[in-house]
Design an enzyme around this catalytic site. Structure first.
Site, short mmCIF file in Angstrom:
data_model
loop_
_atom_site.label_atom_id
_atom_site.label_comp_id
_atom_site.label_asym_id
_atom_site.label_seq_id
_atom_site.Cartn_x
_atom_site.Cartn_y
_atom_site.Cartn_z
N ASP A 117 -32.74 2.43 49.39
CA ASP A 117 -34.03 2.71 50.10
C ASP A 117 -34.24 2.50 51.73
O ASP A 117 -33.27 1.12 51.34
CB ASP A 117 -35.22 2.27 49.68
N HIS A 174 -42.16 7.76 56.25
CA HIS A 174 -42.28 5.88 54.81
C HIS A 174 -43.89 5.58 55.36
O HIS A 174 -44.08 4.58 54.30
CB HIS A 174 -41.54 5.25 55.04
N HIS A 177 -31.90 -2.35 48.71
CA HIS A 177 -31.97 -1.25 50.81
C HIS A 177 -31.18 -2.01 51.23
O HIS A 177 -30.64 -3.03 51.27
CB HIS A 177 -34.16 -2.12 51.48
ZN LIG Z 1 -39.15 2.43 51.04
#
Ligand SMILES: [Zn+2]
Length: 224
Positions: free
Chosen positions: A31, A86, A174
């Site tokens: 992500d 986001h 991430h």
């Molecule tokens: Zn995120």
């Protein structure tokens, strides 16, 4: 036809990668990117290992790193959406949600048709589901979360994933720090050595015979 040629022909007719009941699969998802060097390093590592992953990208970062966005797609990874800004999607009205999705779609490389939206923080609701459904997107959650964004200790992330991960899992990571990338590549090496195959989320759904329906939520694809 000589016997050796016949044997060769028959061997070529057998699909080499036909899934068997004993095969196990995991989908790694990343992500918040694309980032600069972290995503580049991750892509280099995945390429070296011939492994595909799924990237949930933010629009404002795709705008900043169009060449990395293009590279993710060109190297056969799956791209999904993670919102433009986001911002928390569960706090947005329908017009804002539609704009977040549309602004992301506009930035995708040509020919890239995403199947999934992962709202930031996984925070969803009726409006988010409706906006996703109307854009032809399913919602993607996860079921292994090592909270890699909260630590710089790669071993901690590796242990959190490897102690939990099972066949059919979707793992949340991430590509936003050195420790996350380092952990991701150790996780890939360990899972490969244990006989797992690392695939994209859409590949995993297909292998498990699960249709991806817009507006529905998916978090793992266990064997049936
Ligand atoms: Zn995120």
């Amino acid at each position: 036809m000589k016997l050796t040629a016949l044997v060769l022909c028959l061997a070529l007719m057998i699909p080499a990668a036909a899934p068997t009941e004993t095969e196990r699969y995991v989908a790694l998802t990343f992500d918040d990117g694309p980032s600069g060097r972290f995503t580049r390093r991750l892509l280099d590592g995945l390429m070296e290992r011939e492994v595909k992953a799924t990237f949930l990208l933010c629009g404002y970062r795709m705008r900043q790193y169009p060449e990395i966005t293009a590279r993710i797609a060109a190297e056969g990874h799956e791209i999904g959406l993670h919102g433009y800004s986001h911002g928390a999607m569960d706090a947005m009205n329908r017009a804002q949600l539609d704009r977040e999705i549309r602004d992301c779609l506009d930035l995708l490389p040509e020919g890239c048709a995403p199947a999934f939206l992962r709202p930031p923080g996984g925070k969803s609701g009726r409006e988010v589901r409706g906006a996703a459904e109307d854009a032809g997107l399913a919602l993607l959650a996860w079921d292994v979360d090592p909270r890699d964004w909260a630590t710089s200790n790669a071993q901690q992330v590796e242990k959190a994933v490897l102690s939990k991960v099972r066949d059919g899992d979707v793992v949340l990571l991430h590509d936003m720090s050195d420790s996350s990338v380092e952990a991701a590549l150790v996780i890939v090496d360990t899972l490969l050595s244990q006989g797992f195959r690392l695939v994209t989320v859409s590949q995993l759904a297909q292998i498990r015979g699960v249709p991806i329906v817009p507006g529905r939520n998916y978090s793992r694809f266990p064997p049936v």
